[in-house]
Design a protein around this motif. Structure first.
Motif, PDB file in Angstrom:
ATOM      1  N   VAL A  15       0.856  -1.142  -0.141  1.00 38.91           N
ATOM      2  CA  VAL A  15       0.113  -0.203  -0.172  1.00 38.91           C
ATOM      3  C   VAL A  15       0.936   1.300  -0.073  1.00 38.91           C
ATOM      4  O   VAL A  15       1.942   1.755   0.861  1.00 38.91           O
ATOM      5  N   HIS A  16       0.638   2.460  -0.569  1.00 41.24           N
ATOM      6  CA  HIS A  16       1.502   3.729  -1.004  1.00 41.24           C
ATOM      7  C   HIS A  16       0.966   4.627  -0.052  1.00 41.24           C
ATOM      8  O   HIS A  16       1.324   5.258  -0.478  1.00 41.24           O
ATOM      9  N   GLY A  17      -0.115   4.612  -0.856  1.00 42.31           N
ATOM     10  CA  GLY A  17      -1.206   5.694  -0.018  1.00 42.31           C
ATOM     11  C   GLY A  17      -2.604   5.432   1.085  1.00 42.31           C
ATOM     12  O   GLY A  17      -2.934   4.517   0.149  1.00 42.31           O
ATOM     13  N   ILE A  18      -2.960   5.841   1.354  1.00 44.45           N
ATOM     14  CA  ILE A  18      -4.091   5.722   2.850  1.00 44.45           C
ATOM     15  C   ILE A  18      -4.711   6.761   2.309  1.00 44.45           C
ATOM     16  O   ILE A  18      -4.579   8.535   2.955  1.00 44.45           O
ATOM     17  N   LEU A  19      -5.918   6.642   2.258  1.00 45.30           N
ATOM     18  CA  LEU A  19      -7.739   7.784   2.042  1.00 45.30           C
ATOM     19  C   LEU A  19      -8.246   7.702   3.076  1.00 45.30           C
ATOM     20  O   LEU A  19      -8.973   6.755   2.552  1.00 45.30           O
ATOM     21  N   LEU A  20      -8.696   8.280   4.093  1.00 42.87           N
ATOM     22  CA  LEU A  20      -9.553   7.927   4.969  1.00 42.87           C
ATOM     23  C   LEU A  20     -10.726   8.817   4.601  1.00 42.87           C
ATOM     24  O   LEU A  20     -10.725  10.108   4.833  1.00 42.87           O
ATOM     25  N   GLN A  21     -11.950   8.638   4.005  1.00 45.22           N
ATOM     26  CA  GLN A  21     -12.569   9.423   3.376  1.00 45.22           C
ATOM     27  C   GLN A  21     -13.833   9.999   4.766  1.00 45.22           C
ATOM     28  O   GLN A  21     -13.349   8.875   6.039  1.00 45.22           O
ATOM     29  N   HIS A  22     -13.915  10.902   4.946  1.00 42.63           N
ATOM     30  CA  HIS A  22     -14.299  12.054   5.685  1.00 42.63           C
ATOM     31  C   HIS A  22     -15.157  12.977   5.275  1.00 42.63           C
ATOM     32  O   HIS A  22     -15.512  13.090   4.343  1.00 42.63           O
ATOM     33  N   PRO A  23     -16.445  12.877   6.341  1.00 42.25           N
ATOM     34  CA  PRO A  23     -16.272  12.639   7.866  1.00 42.25           C
ATOM     35  C   PRO A  23     -16.199  11.421   8.367  1.00 42.25           C
ATOM     36  O   PRO A  23     -17.253  10.402   7.590  1.00 42.25           O
TER      37      PRO A  23
END
Lengths: 282, 282
Positions: free
Chosen positions: B91-99
């Protein structure tokens, strides 16, 4: 009407009186707050600043540890020294006196300081935390400016603050701190066009430009609050004091304004670090 | 004279064409750039955004990994998932969808993302690095705004940029990025007094306030450059498009302005991360 003089020496004295009590309490628990100062080279004014900071520690019962490295120190050597201080549980705060000699990557050195010991607020991580509103140790001069306005009950909320300067330890962080206190903030610098017109709209002016007597009274709106973070040779600030005094509703003098509070913020943040992260002997 | 339309869809297409080539080259070296998206709960628009991002990855040959957690997930559980993704070399990038749902400490979750994988630019450390001018992964919407102005050769140097909004992922970082490009920057928000008068002085207006059709054309200086980062229900931006169109010299439409470039910045930064930190299979 004459402006209110925002007397930084008085603010600093009050802060230090409170710190003495906290230092005493820490010592009773076996923790003596300790600031490590790192000086690279032989610049006389840097040496003077470091000495002043050490003396200020002593006056409130704190320890300081002075590390003096030769002027030919490499970046790697400096990073090693910082690593040792990061790992040393008896050191609670680290101050790298700057500017460092030109062969050193100053930014790399700043970044190496552990965020728990970055009591001078020089790391990008510490800057980011404070800019987003939850940091522990802001850069000391911006912290001093906020301390002074709070002491004198100047509420920045809804006011237009014009910050002249955008350095990583002054203009940028004070802009963010004023923004977090609900000021509308304009940040100006050497590429700003028509600076006097922008300053003329300011309720609060922060001079952080490093040019003696730069901000002129006739630029100011009547009743502006003028905060001078400049400290130039000959005890001269970045504002033209006499002309600004005539227009301002409140003003910091130089000397005796932001400067003394800056040192007391360094002490305060070291005590904060010792309280939070210090290990007791028990 | 009609304004130049700053066509974000065109910018995004060009960016993605270049990314395809870079992804192909990475795959030949045994590294397939992978974005992990973390969605907590069942908010339909969040689910749509995550799906769009996954599809965008696929279109340029990247992988994406979708982690969908139940709406009752705790902060600790989310932090554990983020730790696993931080440790996962594929895994090279992490996106935490918010809110995220309200029981979760969103800031703690953002802060947990490793800075090497913070391709959405949500950590305070990433923010601080970019604000001080040396960061790798800025927040994607501000990065998109900068990409658009560069694509259309709009140089912010010396211009007065007024940013309306001060969120950690938009108003604050775009203010800092414009400042680093030598604009004079004023950051406004809900406590700002007389916003129209401030906007009237702007050469560049960035609308990042989240209020549909908020910025009015009659506030603008003739010939202002208007950048709309808003995206409100009904495909409506934060600027009142028709009235602003009549005054602006350049303007981003909604849709087809900042939005599509934002997603392409997320992809670009994941490819950057894979190039810099990706481990080859060889």
């Amino acid at each position: 009407m004459e402006p209110l003089i925002l007397n930084g020496s008085k603010v600093a004295t009050d802060v230090k009186e409170q710190l003495k009590i906290r230092v005493e309490a820490l010592k009773e628990q076996g923790v003596t707050p300790c600031l490590a100062t790192v000086l690279v080279g032989d610049d006389p004014s840097s040496a003077t600043y470091v000495k002043m900071k050490g003396n200020a520690c002593a006056k409130i019962g704190m320890e300081s540890r002075k590390i003096h490295l030769p002027s030919e120190t490499t970046t790697e050597e400096l990073l090693d020294v910082l690593d040792e201080l990061n790992d040393d549980a008896t050191v609670h705060g680290i101050l790298l006196q700057h500017p460092v000699p030109s062969q050193i990557d100053e930014r790399a050195a700043f970044e190496r300081i552990s965020i728990e010991k970055d009591v001078d607020g020089v790391t990008s991580h510490g800057f980011g935390q404070n800019a987003l509103g939850f940091g522990e140790f802001p850069s000391c001069t911006p912290a001093a400016i906020m301390e002074i306005i709070d002491y004198y009950n100047v509420d920045p909320q809804g006011k237009h603050a014009v910050v002249v300067g955008r350095s990583p330890i002054l203009g940028k962080p004070v802009s963010m701190m004023l923004l977090n206190r609900n000021a509308t903030v304009t940040t100006c610098h050497s590429y700003t066009e028509n600076l006097p017109a922008l300053v003329a709209d300011a309720d609060i002016v922060v001079a952080a430009v490093g040019k003696p007597n730069f901000i002129q009274g006739d630029w100011l709106k009547e009743g502006a609050i003028v905060l001078d973070a400049g400290y130039n040779p000959g005890n001269v600030g970045d504002i033209d004091y006499e002309s600004c005094y005539a227009k301002a509703s409140a003003i910091t003098p130089v000397p005796g304004g932001v400067g003394p509070v800056t040192i007391s913020m360094l002490l305060k943040q070291t005590v904060d670090a010792a309280e939070k992260y210090g290990k007791t002997n028990s």
